[in-house]
Design a protein around this motif. Structure first.
Motif: not given
Length: 360
Positions: A134-162
């Protein structure tokens, strides 16, 4: 009593290399991890009161089917909750009361700092079995200058069966490229096992191609591993192979495996199926022997493993993830894994770079 942990994705029977003394069996704190993907069941045992973290927990492994990888995640969870535990091996001491022995160090602020803000995508939440990652998003931003961006898995699974072959694997890759551009991302981690039941293919090829292109891409929604990849890219610019520990010997000889890796790390490769599911496209690659570095940053960014190691040979067995390499390290690194590992996944990069990670 032994608590048996097994995933429905696997069908192999447990084959233990040794027997525990009767005194251990009577403790009711013995967990036999038959396969990977079972870590959440251990948490359930704790919540149900069947495992007491205030008492020693003995973890037995089978040497196949990602049993050791799951055991290390479980052991890390135990340590994070101030418990004591040990992965049992016939060549190791059975004393779980001993103090933590570790070859890890504390990463300096200079090591963590980024010269520019970065955006990393978490496509789907971390896999359920990553109980110690597990990670704390705020700590990652504070300590590493990195923003973690949540992307819904549906943006990939919406491809349907390939297509179940390379055409489908390429479609997943192209979708990830679209997501990276849309969200302005410099790296991603993908909850890839969700694709098995929805898209009917794997993310192995997509993640391999992204890593080959210099875009750090981790499996299973593992955020600490993605952060480790970013650290490796920043310090060495080497491609990263995310690995599961599969077998560890007390003398420092270790077998690592996974189903995806950057092809530019291989001297030859072939395409096969994904290990746990038997579907889609995965990679079996042979890596050149020689100098490598084993790296892992903890999710809270307080511990860092960076050890120079030697890759001695590649192999292939059907009961492990598809790319399999033997690494020679030191007994101290074996002790680290058996007693106080930084979760399961680690990163392997070419060349000896440990001093770069350890410098203040």
């Amino acid at each position: 009593m032994i608590h048996l942990l097994s995933s429905s994705l696997h069908h192999e029977e447990l084959s233990l290399p040794f027997q525990l003394p009767e005194a251990f069996l009577q403790s009711n704190q013995v967990v036999a991890v038959l396969t990977g993907g079972t870590e959440n069941r251990f948490v359930e045992l704790v919540n149900e009161g069947l495992i007491d973290l205030r008492k020693p927990v003995y973890i037995m492994v089978s040497g196949q089917s990602n049993s050791l990888a799951a055991s290390l995640e479980i052991l890390s969870y135990i340590r994070q909750h101030n418990g004591i535990g040990k992965v049992m091996d016939k060549g190791q001491s059975n004393d779980v009361q001993s103090a933590k022995e570790s070859v890890t160090g504390v990463p300096s602020e200079a090591l963590l700092e980024s010269d520019k803000p970065l955006r990393l995508g978490v496509i789907g939440s971390p896999s359920d079995w990553l109980i110690a990652s597990k990670v704390d998003y705020a700590d990652v931003l504070k300590n590493m200058n990195i923003t973690l961006v949540d992307v819904p898995i549906e943006e990939v699974t919406s491809l349907g069966e390939v297509d179940p072959g390379m055409a489908g694997a390429e479609a997943i890759y192209l979708r990830l490229k679209e997501i990276i551009q849309r969200y302005d991302l410099q790296g991603v981690t993908l909850r890839c096992f969700d694709l098995l039941t929805t898209v009917k293919n794997t993310g192995c090829i997509a993640l391999s191609k992204l890593n080959d292109e210099g875009i750090p891409a981790a499996c299973e929604g593992d955020i600490p591993t993605l952060l480790t990849m970013m650290l490796c890219k920043r310090l060495t610019n080497e491609p990263c192979f995310q690995v599961n520990p599969a077998r560890i010997q007390p003398d420092g000889l270790m077998l690592f495996a996974h189903c995806t890796l950057p092809l530019r790390m291989t001297e030859k490769h072939e395409y096969t199926t994904h290990f746990e599911s038997g579907i889609g496209v995965a990679i079996h690659g042979d890596l050149p022997t020689g100098d490598y570095t084993l790296v892992k940053l903890s999710g809270d960014m307080t511990r860092l493993l960076a050890e120079d190691v030697t890759l001695t040979r590649s192999q292939f067995e059907p009961n492990l993830c598809r790319t399999q390499v033997w690494i020679q390290s030191t007994p101290a690194v074996s002790t680290y894994f058996f007693n106080d590992p930084i979760a399961n996944h680690h990163i392997l990069i070419r060349g000896h770079h440990a001093t770069q990670f350890k410098k203040e």
